[in-house]
Design a protein around this motif. Structure first.
Motif, mmCIF file in Angstrom:
data_model
loop_
_atom_site.group_PDB
_atom_site.id
_atom_site.type_symbol
_atom_site.label_atom_id
_atom_site.label_comp_id
_atom_site.label_asym_id
_atom_site.label_seq_id
_atom_site.Cartn_x
_atom_site.Cartn_y
_atom_site.Cartn_z
ATOM 1 N N GLU A 73 0.861 -1.087 -0.037
ATOM 2 C CA GLU A 73 0.152 0.093 0.135
ATOM 3 C C GLU A 73 0.728 1.278 -0.079
ATOM 4 O OE1 GLU A 73 -3.552 2.114 2.368
ATOM 5 O OE2 GLU A 73 -2.982 0.108 3.018
ATOM 6 N N ALA A 74 0.464 2.295 -0.887
ATOM 7 C CA ALA A 74 1.407 3.477 -1.059
ATOM 8 C C ALA A 74 0.782 4.449 -0.338
ATOM 9 C CB ALA A 74 1.343 3.978 -2.532
ATOM 10 N N ASP A 75 1.596 5.462 0.395
ATOM 11 C CA ASP A 75 1.272 6.468 1.086
ATOM 12 C C ASP A 75 0.286 7.739 0.336
ATOM 13 O OD1 ASP A 75 1.540 8.364 3.388
ATOM 14 O OD2 ASP A 75 2.011 9.867 1.995
ATOM 15 N N GLY A 76 -1.198 7.712 0.363
ATOM 16 C CA GLY A 76 -1.970 8.343 -0.197
ATOM 17 C C GLY A 76 -1.486 9.906 -0.543
ATOM 18 N N ALA A 77 -1.089 10.458 0.484
ATOM 19 C CA ALA A 77 -0.745 11.823 0.266
ATOM 20 C C ALA A 77 0.616 12.118 -0.791
ATOM 21 C CB ALA A 77 -0.471 12.701 1.579
ATOM 22 N N THR A 78 1.357 11.198 -0.697
ATOM 23 C CA THR A 78 2.445 11.241 -1.597
ATOM 24 C C THR A 78 2.138 11.084 -2.906
ATOM 25 O OG1 THR A 78 4.016 10.507 0.242
ATOM 26 C CG2 THR A 78 4.725 10.471 -2.014
ATOM 27 N N VAL A 79 1.260 10.116 -3.324
ATOM 28 C CA VAL A 79 0.725 9.667 -4.702
ATOM 29 C C VAL A 79 -0.116 10.712 -5.060
ATOM 30 C CG1 VAL A 79 -0.642 8.099 -5.890
ATOM 31 C CG2 VAL A 79 0.757 7.320 -3.967
ATOM 32 N N ASP A 80 -0.947 11.430 -4.322
ATOM 33 C CA ASP A 80 -1.666 12.571 -4.557
ATOM 34 C C ASP A 80 -0.779 13.763 -5.119
ATOM 35 O OD1 ASP A 80 -4.242 11.445 -3.801
ATOM 36 O OD2 ASP A 80 -4.254 12.386 -1.960
ATOM 37 N N ARG A 81 0.319 14.082 -4.621
ATOM 38 C CA ARG A 81 1.147 14.933 -5.036
ATOM 39 C C ARG A 81 1.619 14.461 -6.640
ATOM 40 N NH1 ARG A 81 2.732 15.338 0.578
ATOM 41 N NH2 ARG A 81 4.435 13.662 0.244
ATOM 42 N N MET A 82 1.810 13.464 -6.683
ATOM 43 C CA MET A 82 2.275 12.894 -8.064
ATOM 44 C C MET A 82 1.424 13.159 -9.158
ATOM 45 S SD MET A 82 4.425 9.225 -7.338
ATOM 46 C CE MET A 82 5.924 9.171 -6.599
ATOM 47 N N VAL A 83 0.077 12.688 -8.770
ATOM 48 C CA VAL A 83 -1.200 12.760 -9.624
ATOM 49 C C VAL A 83 -1.547 14.352 -9.951
ATOM 50 C CG1 VAL A 83 -3.593 12.734 -9.609
ATOM 51 C CG2 VAL A 83 -2.108 10.707 -8.865
ATOM 52 N N GLU A 84 -1.300 15.329 -8.963
ATOM 53 C CA GLU A 84 -1.566 16.693 -9.206
ATOM 54 C C GLU A 84 -0.156 17.176 -10.043
ATOM 55 O OE1 GLU A 84 -1.656 21.013 -6.486
ATOM 56 O OE2 GLU A 84 -1.418 18.893 -5.499
ATOM 57 N N ALA A 85 0.858 16.572 -9.638
ATOM 58 C CA ALA A 85 1.958 17.265 -10.792
ATOM 59 C C ALA A 85 1.729 16.810 -12.478
ATOM 60 C CB ALA A 85 3.392 16.776 -10.296
ATOM 61 N N ASP A 164 10.574 1.997 -0.750
ATOM 62 C CA ASP A 164 10.293 2.123 0.730
ATOM 63 C C ASP A 164 9.787 3.401 1.022
ATOM 64 O OD1 ASP A 164 11.099 0.333 2.999
ATOM 65 O OD2 ASP A 164 12.133 2.149 3.532
ATOM 66 N N LYS A 165 10.237 4.524 0.287
ATOM 67 C CA LYS A 165 9.727 5.863 0.839
ATOM 68 C C LYS A 165 8.365 6.205 0.321
ATOM 69 C CE LYS A 165 14.304 8.198 0.591
ATOM 70 N NZ LYS A 165 15.150 9.118 0.258
ATOM 71 N N PHE A 245 10.942 -0.982 6.343
ATOM 72 C CA PHE A 245 10.349 -2.528 6.370
ATOM 73 C C PHE A 245 11.523 -3.431 6.084
ATOM 74 C CE2 PHE A 245 6.896 0.573 5.214
ATOM 75 C CZ PHE A 245 5.742 -0.216 5.767
ATOM 76 N N VAL A 246 11.232 -4.851 6.477
ATOM 77 C CA VAL A 246 12.065 -5.692 6.188
ATOM 78 C C VAL A 246 11.713 -6.477 4.900
ATOM 79 C CG1 VAL A 246 13.281 -7.819 7.181
ATOM 80 C CG2 VAL A 246 12.843 -5.979 8.576
ATOM 81 N N TYR A 247 12.622 -6.636 3.994
ATOM 82 C CA TYR A 247 12.124 -7.303 2.816
ATOM 83 C C TYR A 247 12.878 -8.830 2.779
ATOM 84 C CZ TYR A 247 10.670 -2.810 1.465
ATOM 85 O OH TYR A 247 9.796 -1.573 1.302
ATOM 86 N N GLY A 248 12.100 -9.638 2.086
ATOM 87 C CA GLY A 248 12.402 -11.086 1.946
ATOM 88 C C GLY A 248 12.453 -11.938 3.243
ATOM 89 N N ALA A 249 11.976 -11.633 4.355
ATOM 90 C CA ALA A 249 11.806 -12.253 5.494
ATOM 91 C C ALA A 249 10.321 -12.535 5.783
ATOM 92 C CB ALA A 249 12.744 -11.794 6.575
ATOM 93 N N GLU A 250 9.953 -13.398 6.426
ATOM 94 C CA GLU A 250 8.766 -13.870 7.223
ATOM 95 C C GLU A 250 8.656 -13.585 8.633
ATOM 96 O OE1 GLU A 250 6.205 -14.553 5.533
ATOM 97 O OE2 GLU A 250 7.257 -14.820 3.488
#
Length: 274
Positions: A73-85, A164-165, A245-250
């Protein structure tokens, strides 16, 4: 006779200025900026970001955005800035046609490729280079065009993000006013409870009305807690966010945690009005 010579000299000066301006104008490069189709930001359903060593997509799923691959799941506010740009993408000037791209941030290592999609139709495909010195403009390239253009806005900072960001780092969001018990387990564990405390009133007010009680934090043996410290603790757990986040581990692979949060908070039932 003298005045006539002065008029002739003045006419010559004016003629020379007009000729100079005309010659200067003739040396200028005239161009038309590429015509871009208008795109409403709320129509964009997918954004693809490509760097030299990675590529990923952000897709709209109902009321949220997912990063793929991974389905994070992406951070909604960050994607909103991309969409606006992308929706307000505005070419303002042609900067270069010489093919010298590295000076504008278009080396293979620096370029950020961005695509915007509406359904199965690609509506934007741009390369993002360096930002200008005043950070209010960005150097960009358009697919199929050799020119370097100046676009409005600090687009570099908007799209220069890793997976990750971009991820939503919210772990829990709680109503801090509803938290009335905190339990911390471990060698130095403790339990705090929010208890009612009668509000201080003067004699006249006590006679005319019953003031509702306030509250304070206490240990189980009734000792007062540091309200400022408890406030910071409650604020931290009410808006709990991850640093990364830790990737590649359960989860089962992480068998030696530094700290373990067991029964941390208790949410009270809604209180009845007095």
């Amino acid at each position: 006779m003298k005045m006539k010579r002065e008029y002739i000299a003045l006419v010559c000066v004016i003629a020379a200025l007009v000729l100079y301006i005309a010659l200067r104008s003739g040396d200028r490069t005239h161009y038309d900026l590429p015509a871009l189709d208008a795109v409403a930001g709320d129509e964009i359903t997918k954004i693809v970001i490509t760097r030299a060593d990675t590529s990923f997509a952000i897709e709209r799923m109902d009321d949220r955005w997912l990063i793929r691959p991974g389905d994070y799941e992406a951070d909604g506010a960050t994607v909103d800035r991309m969409v606006e740009a992308l929706g307000a993408f505005d070419l303002q000037a042609l900067v270069s046609e010489t093919g010298s791209y590295a000076r504008y941030g278009f080396s293979p290592e620096e370029t950020i490729g961005v695509e915007a999609w509406v359904g199965d139709r690609r509506v934007r495909s741009v390369g993002i280079g360096k930002g200008s010195t005043n950070t209010r403009h960005t150097f960009v390239r358009i697919e199929g065009d050799d020119g370097v253009y100046q676009a409005g806005g600090g687009m570099r900072a908007t799209f220069d993000l890793s997976v990750d960001k971009l991820r939503n780092k919210t772990i829990a969001t709680l109503d801090r006013e509803s938290i009335d018990r905190i339990e911390v387990a471990g060698e130095n564990g403790f339990t705090l409870m929010k208890v009612p405390v009668a509000a201080e009133t003067d004699t006249a007010a006590a006679v005319t009305q019953m003031a509702p009680p306030g509250s304070a934090w206490r240990t189980l043996d009734g000792q007062e807690a540091d309200e400022a410290a408890v406030g910071r603790l409650v604020g931290a757990v009410a808006n709990l966010r991850a640093d990364g986040f830790v990737y590649g581990a359960e989860a089962g692979d992480l068998s030696s945690p530094v700290y373990e949060m067991l029964s941390l908070i208790h949410i009270s039932e809604p209180t009845r009005p007095y």
